[in-house]
Design an enzyme around this catalytic site. Structure first.
Site, PDB file in Angstrom:
ATOM      1  N   ASN A  41       0.845  -1.246  -0.062  1.00  0.00           N
ATOM      2  CA  ASN A  41       0.016  -0.046   0.050  1.00  0.00           C
ATOM      3  C   ASN A  41       0.954   1.191  -0.133  1.00  0.00           C
ATOM      4  O   ASN A  41       1.801   1.484   0.903  1.00  0.00           O
ATOM      5  CB  ASN A  41      -0.916  -0.012   1.244  1.00  0.00           C
ATOM      6  N   ALA A  98       0.676   4.019   0.870  1.00  0.00           N
ATOM      7  CA  ALA A  98       0.597   5.165   1.831  1.00  0.00           C
ATOM      8  C   ALA A  98       1.069   4.663   3.259  1.00  0.00           C
ATOM      9  O   ALA A  98       1.270   5.232   4.315  1.00  0.00           O
ATOM     10  CB  ALA A  98      -1.133   5.463   2.041  1.00  0.00           C
ATOM     11  N   CYS A  99       1.525   3.205   3.119  1.00  0.00           N
ATOM     12  CA  CYS A  99       2.228   2.621   4.479  1.00  0.00           C
ATOM     13  C   CYS A  99       3.616   2.965   4.416  1.00  0.00           C
ATOM     14  O   CYS A  99       4.390   2.362   3.478  1.00  0.00           O
ATOM     15  CB  CYS A  99       2.032   1.093   4.239  1.00  0.00           C
ATOM     16  N   SER A 100       3.989   3.331   5.529  1.00  0.00           N
ATOM     17  CA  SER A 100       5.551   3.689   5.829  1.00  0.00           C
ATOM     18  C   SER A 100       6.438   2.536   5.853  1.00  0.00           C
ATOM     19  O   SER A 100       7.265   2.386   5.309  1.00  0.00           O
ATOM     20  CB  SER A 100       5.733   4.550   7.140  1.00  0.00           C
ATOM     21  N   ARG A 156       6.822   1.502   2.155  1.00  0.00           N
ATOM     22  CA  ARG A 156       8.011   2.369   1.443  1.00  0.00           C
ATOM     23  C   ARG A 156       9.413   2.226   2.035  1.00  0.00           C
ATOM     24  O   ARG A 156      10.285   2.164   1.293  1.00  0.00           O
ATOM     25  CB  ARG A 156       7.768   3.945   1.693  1.00  0.00           C
TER      26      ARG A 156
END
Length: 122
Positions: free
Chosen positions: A6, A8-10, A13
């Site tokens: 996802n 948006a997930c740190s 990333r």
């Protein structure tokens, strides 16, 4: 190797940053857009050696709406859990890396990403 993320997930990333730093070859699957089927979830669970409740984000709103905390965690409920993950992909823990040798890991830490790399052809 494939990584389910996802964006948006740190943690996702961070995993991508480490894979890039190591020069790994991988395919990104944005699983909220390209939702895995029940069969794909079963296959990943087999590779992970886990049950569906082990990779379920039980704090998500959908989990509360479904009442997942009350669901049995046994073989009789396995298909119900898998159907919930396929129907509500936000419930799937991330990132998940499937390595070239057939293993898979929930790669929420640098150590797990490095372990996935150790299972992958370079």
């Amino acid at each position: 190797m494939e990584i389910w993320i996802n964006p948006a997930c740190s943690k996702c990333r961070s995993a991508l940053t480490l894979l890039d730093a190591e020069g790994a070859e991988y395919t990104v699957r944005r699983y909220l857009e390209d939702v895995p089927s029940e069969d794909e979830i079963r296959a990943v669970l087999d590779r992970l050696g886990l049950e569906p409740w082990d990779i379920t984000r039980t704090q998500e709103a959908a989990a509360r709406e479904l009442g997942l905390k009350e669901w049995p965690r046994d073989a009789s409920a396995r298909d119900r859990w898998i159907a919930a993950l396929a129907g509500h992909p936000k419930l799937i823990q991330r990132p998940i890396i499937t390595a070239d040798d057939g293993t898979a890991l929930v790669a929420r830490s640098e150590e797990a990403v490095r372990e996935a790399l150790s299972h992958t052809k370079r």
